[in-house]
Design an enzyme around this catalytic site. Structure first.
Site, PDB file in Angstrom:
ATOM      1  N   ASP A  66       0.901  -1.208  -0.064  1.00 47.80           N
ATOM      2  CA  ASP A  66      -0.012   0.161   0.113  1.00 47.80           C
ATOM      3  C   ASP A  66       0.664   1.305  -0.067  1.00 47.80           C
ATOM      4  O   ASP A  66       0.318   2.193   0.581  1.00 47.80           O
ATOM      5  CB  ASP A  66      -1.142  -0.034   1.209  1.00 47.80           C
ATOM      6  CG  ASP A  66      -1.731  -1.093   1.380  1.00 47.80           C
ATOM      7  OD1 ASP A  66      -2.283  -1.675   0.206  1.00 47.80           O
ATOM      8  OD2 ASP A  66      -1.835  -1.697   2.292  1.00 47.80           O
TER       9      ASP A  66
ATOM     10  N   HIS B  13      -4.344  -2.296  -5.767  1.00 47.33           N
ATOM     11  CA  HIS B  13      -3.744  -0.998  -6.167  1.00 47.33           C
ATOM     12  C   HIS B  13      -4.777   0.000  -6.422  1.00 47.33           C
ATOM     13  O   HIS B  13      -5.745  -0.266  -7.382  1.00 47.33           O
ATOM     14  CB  HIS B  13      -3.035  -1.002  -7.572  1.00 47.33           C
ATOM     15  CG  HIS B  13      -1.679  -1.806  -7.654  1.00 47.33           C
ATOM     16  ND1 HIS B  13      -0.836  -1.741  -6.499  1.00 47.33           N
ATOM     17  CD2 HIS B  13      -1.233  -2.710  -8.350  1.00 47.33           C
ATOM     18  CE1 HIS B  13       0.043  -2.459  -6.723  1.00 47.33           C
ATOM     19  NE2 HIS B  13       0.031  -3.234  -7.959  1.00 47.33           N
TER      20      HIS B  13
HETATM   21  P1  GDP Z   1      -0.282   0.093  -3.621  1.00 43.68           P
HETATM   22  O1  GDP Z   1      -1.086  -1.167  -3.391  1.00 43.68           O
HETATM   23  O2  GDP Z   1       1.269   0.206  -3.299  1.00 43.68           O
HETATM   24  O3  GDP Z   1      -0.521   0.629  -5.092  1.00 43.68           O
HETATM   25  O4  GDP Z   1      -1.101   1.193  -2.890  1.00 43.68           O
HETATM   26  P2  GDP Z   1      -2.538   1.515  -2.615  1.00 43.68           P
HETATM   27  O5  GDP Z   1      -3.194   1.780  -4.042  1.00 43.68           O
HETATM   28  O6  GDP Z   1      -3.240   0.276  -1.598  1.00 43.68           O
HETATM   29  O7  GDP Z   1      -2.453   2.704  -1.668  1.00 43.68           O
HETATM   30  C1  GDP Z   1      -1.945   3.779  -1.905  1.00 43.68           C
HETATM   31  C2  GDP Z   1      -3.108   4.925  -1.911  1.00 43.68           C
HETATM   32  O8  GDP Z   1      -2.544   6.265  -1.745  1.00 43.68           O
HETATM   33  C3  GDP Z   1      -4.152   4.937  -2.845  1.00 43.68           C
HETATM   34  O9  GDP Z   1      -5.548   5.270  -2.699  1.00 43.68           O
HETATM   35  C4  GDP Z   1      -3.619   5.938  -3.814  1.00 43.68           C
HETATM   36  O10 GDP Z   1      -4.541   6.604  -4.755  1.00 43.68           O
HETATM   37  C5  GDP Z   1      -2.992   7.107  -2.933  1.00 43.68           C
HETATM   38  N1  GDP Z   1      -1.889   7.906  -3.552  1.00 43.68           N
HETATM   39  C6  GDP Z   1      -0.700   7.371  -4.060  1.00 43.68           C
HETATM   40  N2  GDP Z   1       0.387   8.366  -3.962  1.00 43.68           N
HETATM   41  C7  GDP Z   1      -0.276   9.513  -3.312  1.00 43.68           C
HETATM   42  C8  GDP Z   1       0.247  10.493  -2.917  1.00 43.68           C
HETATM   43  O11 GDP Z   1       1.097  10.897  -3.553  1.00 43.68           O
HETATM   44  N3  GDP Z   1      -0.791  11.272  -2.335  1.00 43.68           N
HETATM   45  C9  GDP Z   1      -2.053  11.034  -1.955  1.00 43.68           C
HETATM   46  N4  GDP Z   1      -2.600  11.877  -1.081  1.00 43.68           N
HETATM   47  N5  GDP Z   1      -2.368   9.968  -2.175  1.00 43.68           N
HETATM   48  C10 GDP Z   1      -1.470   8.889  -3.144  1.00 43.68           C
END
Ligand code: GDP
Length: 430
Positions: free
Chosen positions: A12, A40
């Protein structure tokens, strides 16, 4: 050129966003491990999507999205996810499924749930997606490869044999309904017809692509701490989350992976059980959870509230080291703009001694965080596009973390969208 996008923490970290962003330049995006047990979140001009099995290149018409042999492929979920995209006006993506990928069977999900039920309070916090029973069967050599769906004689014989074995467990350990080999065979025929148009020899395809100089992106799931060998065993996932495994789970030579983007979040979050040294609780945690990510830190697959913590330099140094990070991407930095001061975990105190080396699980469970507090920047940094425009305290936070983890932070993400990225030159860059 092969690049990998992998997690340096517990998952995440925002890998989906980074992959979606890098996929613009890619010809091929590959999932090489894991299954539909994590997700994701991707935000782009089509909307907001939670992907579980589909590679994050599915939003680009020019990208071939590959399910590598290392993936736990849940065929009905895969196609439901594909439909959920096209239902929302995303053009049908190009897909290729490895003939060597193995299939998550309906009984894998059942056995996962029954085992969690049996363990009750001592469970591993599985998402009940069948991932642990799937990989157990793969290595016990009773898994079903996609290629086997096309060999009717083999399929019949194997279905009988596997049902016989599973039914012993179902009858005597779990006291549940038994499997019917005929019904299972019917299901496998349905699976065969669903995947048939997409199946191919992925390693041969990638070999040609590499020779032609194509841009290939390996997309990891979860992060270093969830790796079965190097993570917080046994509170880990069942396939390797490391970039090195990208070579195996996709079928390419290890030396072809030239860039490894280790993604790390500007604070910590984790799901499931297991030691989490920099964890915070109560109102402090609730506020960070509510403000975190894009719409709160709740599981993309399960909706479970994530456990929250301060940034952990010990875990992240280890996370980047095991991934072999050539570049570190620090994400979700914008979320911290509300804090007056920001604690960072810089060491673990175990049995009275402080260490900066991430220990084995039984020692990790005794670790207490050594925190250092940095001043916050108290403003919204979203929309900023150049490193120099970030507030001084924000740059100091980034540089402090870089110095502690010892790997170059070359990208900073300050929002969930594709364009919310700041590139940065690092003195640590080779
Ligand atoms: P992954 O499994 O590693 O892709 O991560 P997730 O999708 O579960 O969690 C990352 C969350 O953070 C998601 O809701 C993304 O849209 C959000 N996100 C990613 N990068 C950023 C950022 O730089 N700022 C903010 N506020 N949200 C982000």
């Amino acid at each position: 050129m092969v690049k990998a996008v992998v997690g340096a923490n517990w998952g995440d970290e925002g890998k989906g966003k980074i992959t979606d962003m890098l996929a613009r330049e890619a010809d091929i995006v590959i999932r090489f491990q894991g299954g539909a047990n994590a997700g994701h979140t991707i935000v782009n001009h089509f909307g907001k999507f939670a992907l579980h099995t589909l590679p994050s290149g599915v939003f680009y018409g020019h990208v071939t999205n590959v399910i590598g042999n290392g993936v736990a492929l849940n065929i009905p979920l895969f196609f439901a996810e594909l439909k959920s995209l096209t239902d929302r006006n995303v053009p049908a993506p190009r897909i290729m499924i490895s003939d060597r990928a193995q299939i998550v069977m309906p009984y894998h999900m059942q056995l996962d749930a029954y085992e969690e039920e049996r363990l009750a309070g001592k469970s591993f916090g599985s998402t009940r997606s069948g991932i642990a029973p799937f990989y157990s069967d793969k290595f016990a050599k009773i898994g079903f490869q996609v290629s086997e769906l096309f060999d009717e004689k083999l399929l019949r014989e194997k279905t009988e044999r596997v049902c016989e074995l599973k039914n012993v467990l179902l009858a005597h350990l779990y006291h549940k309904e038994l499997l019917d080999p005929k019904k299972l065979l019917d299901t496998l025929h349905e699976y065969r017809d669903m995947v048939a148009p997409y199946v191919g020899d992925v390693s041969a395809f990638l070999d040609t692509a590499i020779r032609e100089g194509k841009h290939i992106l390996l997309e990891g799931q979860l992060g270093t701490m969830k790796d079965p060998d190097h993570g917080i065993y046994p509170m880990v996932t069942s396939s390797s989350t490391l970039a090195a495994y990208g070579a195996i789970g996709a079928g390419i030579p290890p030396y072809e992976i030239q860039k490894i983007y280790a993604v790390t979040k500007a604070y910590s979050s984790a799901v499931g059980a297991g030691a989490f040294v920099s964890e915070i609780f109560g109102d402090e945690a609730e506020e960070l959870r509510r403000r975190g990510g894009d719409g709160g830190e709740y599981g993309a697959t399960t909706g479970r509230p994530r456990r929250m913590g301060w940034y952990d330099c010990v875990a992240s140094h280890y996370g980047c080291r095991l991934q072999g990070a050539t570049d570190v991407v620090l994400t979700v930095l914008d979320v911290l703009g509300y804090l007056e001061e920001i604690p960072v975990c810089v060491g673990y105190e175990i049995d009275g001694a402080v260490t900066t080396q991430f220990p084995v699980t039984c020692r990790l469970e005794k670790a207490k965080p050594v925190l250092q507090t940095l001043p916050g920047w108290k403003c919204d940094i979203r929309g900023i596009r150049s490193y120099e425009e970030l507030p001084q305290n924000c740059r100091s936070y980034i540089e402090f973390i870089e110095e502690k983890i010892g790997y170059p932070i070359t990208m900073v993400s300050n929002g969930p969208g594709r364009e919310d990225i700041i590139y940065r030159k690092s003195a640590l860059q080779k």
